[in-house]
Motif scaffolding. Sequence first.
Motif, PDB file in Angstrom:
ATOM      1  N   GLN A  71       0.788  -1.140   0.128  1.00  0.00           N
ATOM      2  CA  GLN A  71      -0.013   0.026   0.067  1.00  0.00           C
ATOM      3  C   GLN A  71       0.863   1.238  -0.137  1.00  0.00           C
ATOM      4  N   PHE A  72       2.008   1.314   0.735  1.00  0.00           N
ATOM      5  CA  PHE A  72       2.826   2.586   0.856  1.00  0.00           C
ATOM      6  C   PHE A  72       3.994   2.593   0.350  1.00  0.00           C
ATOM      7  N   GLY A  73       4.471   1.567   0.039  1.00  0.00           N
ATOM      8  CA  GLY A  73       5.821   1.366  -0.485  1.00  0.00           C
ATOM      9  C   GLY A  73       6.877   0.930   0.433  1.00  0.00           C
ATOM     10  N   PRO A  74       8.123   0.841  -0.066  1.00  0.00           N
ATOM     11  CA  PRO A  74       9.081   0.019   0.929  1.00  0.00           C
ATOM     12  C   PRO A  74       9.285   0.766   2.390  1.00  0.00           C
ATOM     13  N   VAL A  75       9.709  -0.042   3.361  1.00  0.00           N
ATOM     14  CA  VAL A  75       9.962   0.598   4.640  1.00  0.00           C
ATOM     15  C   VAL A  75      11.170   0.857   4.608  1.00  0.00           C
ATOM     16  N   ASP A  76      11.343   2.422   5.075  1.00  0.00           N
ATOM     17  CA  ASP A  76      12.202   3.366   5.594  1.00  0.00           C
ATOM     18  C   ASP A  76      12.948   3.245   6.930  1.00  0.00           C
ATOM     19  N   ILE A 117      14.996  -6.687   6.271  1.00  0.00           N
ATOM     20  CA  ILE A 117      16.296  -6.398   6.328  1.00  0.00           C
ATOM     21  C   ILE A 117      16.821  -6.572   4.778  1.00  0.00           C
ATOM     22  N   GLU A 118      16.209  -7.630   4.177  1.00  0.00           N
ATOM     23  CA  GLU A 118      16.693  -8.234   2.840  1.00  0.00           C
ATOM     24  C   GLU A 118      16.146  -6.872   1.806  1.00  0.00           C
ATOM     25  N   SER A 119      14.988  -6.346   1.814  1.00  0.00           N
ATOM     26  CA  SER A 119      14.764  -5.212   1.027  1.00  0.00           C
ATOM     27  C   SER A 119      15.576  -3.984   1.211  1.00  0.00           C
ATOM     28  N   MET A 120      15.842  -3.651   2.386  1.00  0.00           N
ATOM     29  CA  MET A 120      16.854  -2.590   2.620  1.00  0.00           C
ATOM     30  C   MET A 120      18.170  -2.998   2.182  1.00  0.00           C
ATOM     31  N   ILE A 121      18.730  -4.067   2.439  1.00  0.00           N
ATOM     32  CA  ILE A 121      20.095  -4.349   1.963  1.00  0.00           C
ATOM     33  C   ILE A 121      20.132  -4.091   0.280  1.00  0.00           C
ATOM     34  N   GLU A 122      18.942  -4.572  -0.474  1.00  0.00           N
ATOM     35  CA  GLU A 122      19.015  -4.342  -1.597  1.00  0.00           C
ATOM     36  C   GLU A 122      18.720  -3.119  -2.320  1.00  0.00           C
ATOM     37  N   ARG A 123      18.041  -2.423  -1.722  1.00  0.00           N
ATOM     38  CA  ARG A 123      17.809  -0.866  -1.821  1.00  0.00           C
ATOM     39  C   ARG A 123      18.948   0.194  -1.318  1.00  0.00           C
ATOM     40  N   GLU A 124      20.197  -0.633  -0.456  1.00  0.00           N
ATOM     41  CA  GLU A 124      21.049   0.360   0.081  1.00  0.00           C
ATOM     42  C   GLU A 124      20.398   1.562   0.685  1.00  0.00           C
ATOM     43  N   SER A 125      19.405   1.174   1.467  1.00  0.00           N
ATOM     44  CA  SER A 125      18.989   2.287   2.319  1.00  0.00           C
ATOM     45  C   SER A 125      17.726   1.667   3.385  1.00  0.00           C
ATOM     46  N   GLY A 126      17.912   2.331   4.372  1.00  0.00           N
ATOM     47  CA  GLY A 126      16.695   1.817   5.408  1.00  0.00           C
ATOM     48  C   GLY A 126      17.459   2.129   6.668  1.00  0.00           C
ATOM     49  N   THR A 127      16.522   2.222   7.830  1.00  0.00           N
ATOM     50  CA  THR A 127      16.960   2.210   9.170  1.00  0.00           C
ATOM     51  C   THR A 127      16.420   1.461  10.057  1.00  0.00           C
ATOM     52  N   ILE A 128      16.625   0.882  11.012  1.00  0.00           N
ATOM     53  CA  ILE A 128      16.252   0.193  11.982  1.00  0.00           C
ATOM     54  C   ILE A 128      16.857   0.736  13.383  1.00  0.00           C
ATOM     55  N   ILE A 129      15.532   1.144  14.335  1.00  0.00           N
ATOM     56  CA  ILE A 129      15.881   1.608  15.521  1.00  0.00           C
ATOM     57  C   ILE A 129      15.332   0.525  16.593  1.00  0.00           C
ATOM     58  N   SER A 165      26.547  -2.608   7.361  1.00  0.00           N
ATOM     59  CA  SER A 165      26.898  -1.098   7.363  1.00  0.00           C
ATOM     60  C   SER A 165      27.342  -0.804   5.780  1.00  0.00           C
ATOM     61  N   GLY A 166      27.980  -2.015   5.262  1.00  0.00           N
ATOM     62  CA  GLY A 166      28.725  -1.571   3.958  1.00  0.00           C
ATOM     63  C   GLY A 166      27.500  -1.238   3.164  1.00  0.00           C
ATOM     64  N   SER A 167      26.085  -2.023   3.283  1.00  0.00           N
ATOM     65  CA  SER A 167      25.169  -1.611   2.379  1.00  0.00           C
ATOM     66  C   SER A 167      24.313  -0.288   2.505  1.00  0.00           C
ATOM     67  N   ASN A 168      25.014   0.632   3.283  1.00  0.00           N
ATOM     68  CA  ASN A 168      24.305   1.789   3.919  1.00  0.00           C
ATOM     69  C   ASN A 168      22.922   1.726   4.386  1.00  0.00           C
ATOM     70  N   VAL A 169      22.744   0.497   5.241  1.00  0.00           N
ATOM     71  CA  VAL A 169      21.755   0.392   6.231  1.00  0.00           C
ATOM     72  C   VAL A 169      21.993   0.588   7.399  1.00  0.00           C
ATOM     73  N   ARG A 170      21.240   1.303   8.127  1.00  0.00           N
ATOM     74  CA  ARG A 170      21.628   1.939   9.645  1.00  0.00           C
ATOM     75  C   ARG A 170      20.691   0.901  10.613  1.00  0.00           C
ATOM     76  N   LEU A 223      18.522  12.308  10.395  1.00  0.00           N
ATOM     77  CA  LEU A 223      19.815  12.977   9.862  1.00  0.00           C
ATOM     78  C   LEU A 223      20.056  12.026   8.637  1.00  0.00           C
ATOM     79  N   PRO A 224      21.027  12.810   7.870  1.00  0.00           N
ATOM     80  CA  PRO A 224      21.294  11.802   6.515  1.00  0.00           C
ATOM     81  C   PRO A 224      21.341  10.304   6.766  1.00  0.00           C
ATOM     82  N   GLN A 225      21.157   9.730   5.587  1.00  0.00           N
ATOM     83  CA  GLN A 225      21.263   8.264   5.429  1.00  0.00           C
ATOM     84  C   GLN A 225      22.875   7.798   5.897  1.00  0.00           C
TER      85      GLN A 225
END
Length: 241
Positions: A71-76, A117-129, A165-170, A223-225
Amino acid sequence: MEKGLVVITGASSGFGKEMARVFHDAGHPLLLIARRTELIEALNLDNVMIRKVDVTDADAFQSSVNEAVAQFGPVDLLINNAGVMLLGNIWNQDPQEWQTMINVNVSGVLNGTRSVIESMIERESGTIINISSIAGFKTFTNHAVYSATKYGVHALSETLRQEISGSNVRVLVLSPGAAETELLSHTSNQKIKDDYVVWKDTMGGYSMDPRHVANAALMMFSLPQEVSIRELVIAPTKQDN
């Protein structure tokens, strides 16, 4: 610019409820997960998907994320906030309470992480708190198992951070101190509850508004990715331990 999907677990009360409000006000579509969905519905938020999910149920967790993504698109951002605090001593506490904390506080974080996590790695973007606790890096009496689960959250978060971290995922950890939430009410030992009230009197009878923790989560995410606050500790100024 269109804001990305934010997933928050344990969104019916405490930190989760305030995070739902804060990220909604910041313009993000939300997937709000909890067992008491009626409390989320009472917030009257728009652009929100609400799902009744036990975070220990990996399949249900994944299904709700898939539905929200459609419905909303990928998880940021995923905020693994759901947790329970059943304080007690190992020698007289019901072992089922130990297992409940392990299931929710550790397995729930793993289930949530795996769902995105797999989607974030593939997109090289995303954050988990991951919402941990001061009890995740220092010990307190009556907190043995609870602390063990929160120490575990720190360990799995740092390990995952190193791996991706090398995939730019926080992977970020937010560790609150004493706050005005329902966590203590989970404890079945009345003396521990009473002693907590006495301790809280040393801080003036009030600990910390959970809204401050929600605002801290928004600040970390905003903060920036390419920048990570790997861990943030937030507590009442008068809390001396």
